[in-house]
Design a protein around this motif. Structure first.
Motif, PDB file in Angstrom:
ATOM      1  N   VAL A 194      -0.923  15.776   7.061  1.00  0.00           N
ATOM      2  CA  VAL A 194      -0.407  17.134   6.891  1.00  0.00           C
ATOM      3  C   VAL A 194       1.014  17.094   6.341  1.00  0.00           C
ATOM      4  CG1 VAL A 194       0.282  19.226   8.138  1.00  0.00           C
ATOM      5  CG2 VAL A 194      -1.909  18.130   8.645  1.00  0.00           C
ATOM      6  N   GLY A 195       1.740  16.021   6.698  1.00  0.00           N
ATOM      7  CA  GLY A 195       3.099  15.881   6.189  1.00  0.00           C
ATOM      8  C   GLY A 195       4.149  16.345   7.162  1.00  0.00           C
ATOM      9  N   ARG A 211       0.710  12.441  -2.638  1.00  0.00           N
ATOM     10  CA  ARG A 211       0.292  13.843  -2.616  1.00  0.00           C
ATOM     11  C   ARG A 211       1.517  14.725  -2.441  1.00  0.00           C
ATOM     12  NH1 ARG A 211      -3.609  15.815   2.030  1.00  0.00           N
ATOM     13  NH2 ARG A 211      -1.610  16.066   3.081  1.00  0.00           N
ATOM     14  N   GLU A 212       1.722  15.629  -3.379  1.00  0.00           N
ATOM     15  CA  GLU A 212       2.907  16.486  -3.349  1.00  0.00           C
ATOM     16  C   GLU A 212       2.895  17.408  -2.141  1.00  0.00           C
ATOM     17  OE1 GLU A 212       5.320  19.626  -6.228  1.00  0.00           O
ATOM     18  OE2 GLU A 212       3.548  18.574  -6.951  1.00  0.00           O
ATOM     19  N   ALA A 213       1.737  17.964  -1.804  1.00  0.00           N
ATOM     20  CA  ALA A 213       1.631  18.829  -0.634  1.00  0.00           C
ATOM     21  C   ALA A 213       1.853  17.991   0.627  1.00  0.00           C
ATOM     22  CB  ALA A 213       0.252  19.491  -0.593  1.00  0.00           C
ATOM     23  N   GLY A 214       2.934  18.268   1.295  1.00  0.00           N
ATOM     24  CA  GLY A 214       3.271  17.503   2.485  1.00  0.00           C
ATOM     25  C   GLY A 214       4.041  16.241   2.209  1.00  0.00           C
ATOM     26  N   SER A 215       4.142  15.857   0.915  1.00  0.00           N
ATOM     27  CA  SER A 215       4.868  14.648   0.499  1.00  0.00           C
ATOM     28  C   SER A 215       4.404  13.431   1.299  1.00  0.00           C
ATOM     29  CB  SER A 215       6.383  14.861   0.664  1.00  0.00           C
ATOM     30  OG  SER A 215       7.094  13.769   0.114  1.00  0.00           O
ATOM     31  N   THR A 216       3.136  13.056   1.114  1.00  0.00           N
ATOM     32  CA  THR A 216       2.568  11.925   1.846  1.00  0.00           C
ATOM     33  C   THR A 216       1.768  11.018   0.920  1.00  0.00           C
ATOM     34  OG1 THR A 216       0.531  13.131   2.352  1.00  0.00           O
ATOM     35  CG2 THR A 216       2.320  13.264   3.966  1.00  0.00           C
ATOM     36  N   LEU A 270      -2.799   6.482   3.677  1.00  0.00           N
ATOM     37  CA  LEU A 270      -2.963   6.891   5.075  1.00  0.00           C
ATOM     38  C   LEU A 270      -4.433   6.908   5.485  1.00  0.00           C
ATOM     39  CD1 LEU A 270      -0.360   9.788   5.375  1.00  0.00           C
ATOM     40  CD2 LEU A 270      -0.490   7.809   6.906  1.00  0.00           C
ATOM     41  N   VAL A 271      -5.293   7.457   4.629  1.00  0.00           N
ATOM     42  CA  VAL A 271      -6.719   7.556   4.953  1.00  0.00           C
ATOM     43  C   VAL A 271      -7.331   6.164   5.092  1.00  0.00           C
ATOM     44  CG1 VAL A 271      -8.977   8.271   4.097  1.00  0.00           C
ATOM     45  CG2 VAL A 271      -7.035   9.840   3.950  1.00  0.00           C
ATOM     46  N   LEU A 272      -7.027   5.266   4.143  1.00  0.00           N
ATOM     47  CA  LEU A 272      -7.578   3.918   4.220  1.00  0.00           C
ATOM     48  C   LEU A 272      -7.064   3.183   5.453  1.00  0.00           C
ATOM     49  CD1 LEU A 272      -9.222   1.620   3.000  1.00  0.00           C
ATOM     50  CD2 LEU A 272      -7.181   0.929   1.725  1.00  0.00           C
ATOM     51  N   GLN A 273      -5.788   3.290   5.704  1.00  0.00           N
ATOM     52  CA  GLN A 273      -5.211   2.634   6.886  1.00  0.00           C
ATOM     53  C   GLN A 273      -5.847   3.160   8.164  1.00  0.00           C
ATOM     54  OE1 GLN A 273      -0.736   1.697   7.701  1.00  0.00           O
ATOM     55  NE2 GLN A 273      -1.091   3.745   8.476  1.00  0.00           N
ATOM     56  N   GLY A 274      -6.028   4.470   8.270  1.00  0.00           N
ATOM     57  CA  GLY A 274      -6.657   5.059   9.447  1.00  0.00           C
ATOM     58  C   GLY A 274      -8.090   4.594   9.618  1.00  0.00           C
ATOM     59  N   ALA A 275      -8.837   4.529   8.506  1.00  0.00           N
ATOM     60  CA  ALA A 275     -10.229   4.097   8.575  1.00  0.00           C
ATOM     61  C   ALA A 275     -10.333   2.639   9.023  1.00  0.00           C
ATOM     62  CB  ALA A 275     -10.892   4.281   7.210  1.00  0.00           C
ATOM     63  N   LEU A 276      -9.488   1.779   8.463  1.00  0.00           N
ATOM     64  CA  LEU A 276      -9.504   0.370   8.851  1.00  0.00           C
ATOM     65  C   LEU A 276      -9.141   0.205  10.327  1.00  0.00           C
ATOM     66  CD1 LEU A 276      -7.760  -1.274   5.743  1.00  0.00           C
ATOM     67  CD2 LEU A 276     -10.178  -1.466   6.389  1.00  0.00           C
ATOM     68  N   THR A 277      -8.181   0.981  10.787  1.00  0.00           N
ATOM     69  CA  THR A 277      -7.768   0.887  12.191  1.00  0.00           C
ATOM     70  C   THR A 277      -8.880   1.345  13.116  1.00  0.00           C
ATOM     71  OG1 THR A 277      -5.474   1.321  11.521  1.00  0.00           O
ATOM     72  CG2 THR A 277      -5.998   1.531  13.855  1.00  0.00           C
ATOM     73  N   LEU A 278      -9.588   2.411  12.747  1.00  0.00           N
ATOM     74  CA  LEU A 278     -10.700   2.886  13.578  1.00  0.00           C
ATOM     75  C   LEU A 278     -11.824   1.859  13.636  1.00  0.00           C
ATOM     76  CD1 LEU A 278     -10.864   6.660  12.550  1.00  0.00           C
ATOM     77  CD2 LEU A 278     -10.152   5.711  14.763  1.00  0.00           C
ATOM     78  N   VAL A 279     -12.060   1.152  12.547  1.00  0.00           N
ATOM     79  CA  VAL A 279     -13.061   0.075  12.557  1.00  0.00           C
ATOM     80  C   VAL A 279     -12.642  -1.014  13.552  1.00  0.00           C
ATOM     81  CG1 VAL A 279     -14.064  -1.811  11.194  1.00  0.00           C
ATOM     82  CG2 VAL A 279     -13.916   0.484  10.225  1.00  0.00           C
ATOM     83  N   LEU A 280     -11.355  -1.342  13.553  1.00  0.00           N
ATOM     84  CA  LEU A 280     -10.870  -2.367  14.484  1.00  0.00           C
ATOM     85  C   LEU A 280     -10.964  -1.896  15.928  1.00  0.00           C
ATOM     86  CD1 LEU A 280      -7.747  -3.718  12.549  1.00  0.00           C
ATOM     87  CD2 LEU A 280     -10.011  -4.762  12.764  1.00  0.00           C
TER      88      LEU A 280
END
Length: 443
Positions: free
Chosen positions: A150-151, A320-325, A330-340
């Motif tokens: 969300v930013g 991504r300009e919206a929220g400056s993120t 972030l999405v890939l990192q979150g997905a990899l962490t959830l797999v772990l």
């Protein structure tokens, strides 16, 4: 002339004093690990003296490493840290594999490990069954990743409040453990643990000092004061850890610590009943979420930079300009962490399995960074900026520690099949970066 003035104006200002630097290091290092690792360390020592000596040794080893990194950062003050050290010492291949391993093993594994600390203590407040720690951990990772997407700005003020809550929790547990009633004595069982394994968790709890070297450009009179900051900070952390662990030991004894899943909550339950345990569990959960949020934020930005450098991974390098993120990172990192987190839920202890996954890779690159100092000394001589005192003794101690930790972390395989699989998985994922590097060069 105008360009020179502009450059000078844009340079970091040396505004940090020695007390400022010491407090920053303490804030970087002290985290959720001190509420989880002591139980595992206690399970791998034979007596209280051995337990205390390991924590002292951890402080000495961390101090040697911090001094080595201070010289490395003085030589190469640009952004990038270990990535730049490895690139300049060994070439782009080493730095590529490091960045890959940081994205897939080190950073994501560290976030998952803290997620299990969060889960273990959240279970003390509202149990969710046998897989409750993993459920809470996954929810924490997903929620914090969503907030970063969300930013929502990373508030320094909020971080200070949360850090204050952490220190209050540590002080409360230490005082309660030392001055409060002790548990009924339970003789420590014969122990077949391993000191190398115990040291892995000690040094994990000291982890984070390597981030401190990035403040060197903002310290007043850095050549003189960086040594004071590093020595003062790590001595303060060592003293804090010794006091807290003495509180655990005084209240629960060695065997009680070994048997505990949430040692701080068990101390407070003994002293103040269920209400005290819930309060401490809540504070530890807040601390764990704070650590996770910082790791999610910095890890995603490292991956964003990696994507910018490597065209094959260019999708990570979009902002991504919206929220400056760095949304994709972030999405890939979150997905990899959830797999772990999911993988860790099938092991006897999710926290330990994530440590097993990350530590061989972590210590491999730490060792390479330590050796890099000798490479630079041989190639470029002594630097004009900060120099490691007692060279070559201090970097040799650091390199020897790294080599021993690498051996001990790989040796983790013999303790349990599930943890052994985690060790091998981390090594395999890291080595995948080697063919990826050559593939990236061809494109």
């Amino acid at each position: 002339m105008d360009g020179n003035k502009s450059t000078v104006a844009a340079a970091p200002k040396a505004l940090l004093t020695v007390p400022d630097g010491v407090l920053l290091i303490i804030g970087m290092v002290v985290g959720a690990g001190i509420f989880k690792a002591p139980s595992i360390v206690a399970g791998n020592v034979s007596d209280g003296m051995q337990f205390a000596l390991l924590w002292i040794a951890g402080g000495i080893a961390s101090l040697c490493g911090a001094l080595v990194y201070a010289e490395l950062s003085g030589r190469f003050p640009e952004t990038g840290g270990e990535y730049r050290f490895l690139q300049r010492a060994y070439g782009s291949g080493a730095s590529f594999v490091f960045a890959w391993a940081r994205m897939t093993v080190v950073q994501t594994g560290a976030i998952a490990a803290v997620a299990f600390v969060f889960g273990d203590y959240a279970q003390q407040i509202l149990p969710l069954g046998a897989q409750g720690a993993a459920i809470y951990g996954a929810l924490g990772v997903a929620a914090l990743t969503a907030i970063n997407l969300v930013g929502t700005p990373h508030s320094k003020g909020l971080q200070k409040v949360l850090s204050a809550a952490l220190f209050i929790a540590l002080a409360a547990v230490a005082v309660a453990g030392i001055l409060g009633p002790a548990a009924a004595p339970v003789a420590a069982k014969a122990n077949a643990g391993d000191l190398g394994l115990a040291m892995i968790f000690v040094l994990l709890t000291y982890g984070g000092w390597n981030e401190a070297v990035y403040i060197a450009g903002e310290v007043h009179q850095p050549r003189r004061n960086m040594v004071r900051i590093l020595v003062g900070g790590i001595l303060a952390i060592t003293a804090l850890y010794l006091v807290v662990n003495f509180g655990y030991y005084s209240a629960l004894g060695l065997q009680g610590m070994r048997d505990s899943k949430a040692v701080a909550a068990d101390v407070m339950r003994l002293v103040a009943g269920g209400g005290g345990a819930v309060v401490i569990a809540l504070l530890v959960c807040v601390s764990a979420l704070t650590t996770m949020n910082a790791a999610i934020l910095t890890g995603a930005r490292t991956n964003y930079a990696f994507g910018r450098d490597v065209p094959m991974l260019g999708f990570l390098g979009t902002w991504r300009e919206a929220g400056s993120t760095p949304a994709n990172a972030l999405v890939l990192q979150g997905a990899l962490t959830l797999v772990l987190v999911l993988a860790g839920s099938f092991t006897p202890d999710g926290f330990s399995s994530m440590v097993a996954y990350t530590t061989p890779v972590f210590w491999t690159f730490f060792l390479l960074c330590g050796i890099a100092l000798f490479v630079f000394r041989a190639r470029e001589g002594r630097p004009e900026t900060f120099r490691v005192p007692l060279f070559p003794l201090v970097p040799l101690v650091f390199c020897a520690t790294c080599a021993y930790m690498l051996y001990s972390s790989v040796n983790y395989v013999r303790f349990a099949v599930s943890f052994g699989n985690a060790v091998l998985a981390g090594i395999v994922v890291m080595t995948v970066g080697i063919p990826l590097y050559f593939l990236a060069r061809r494109k």
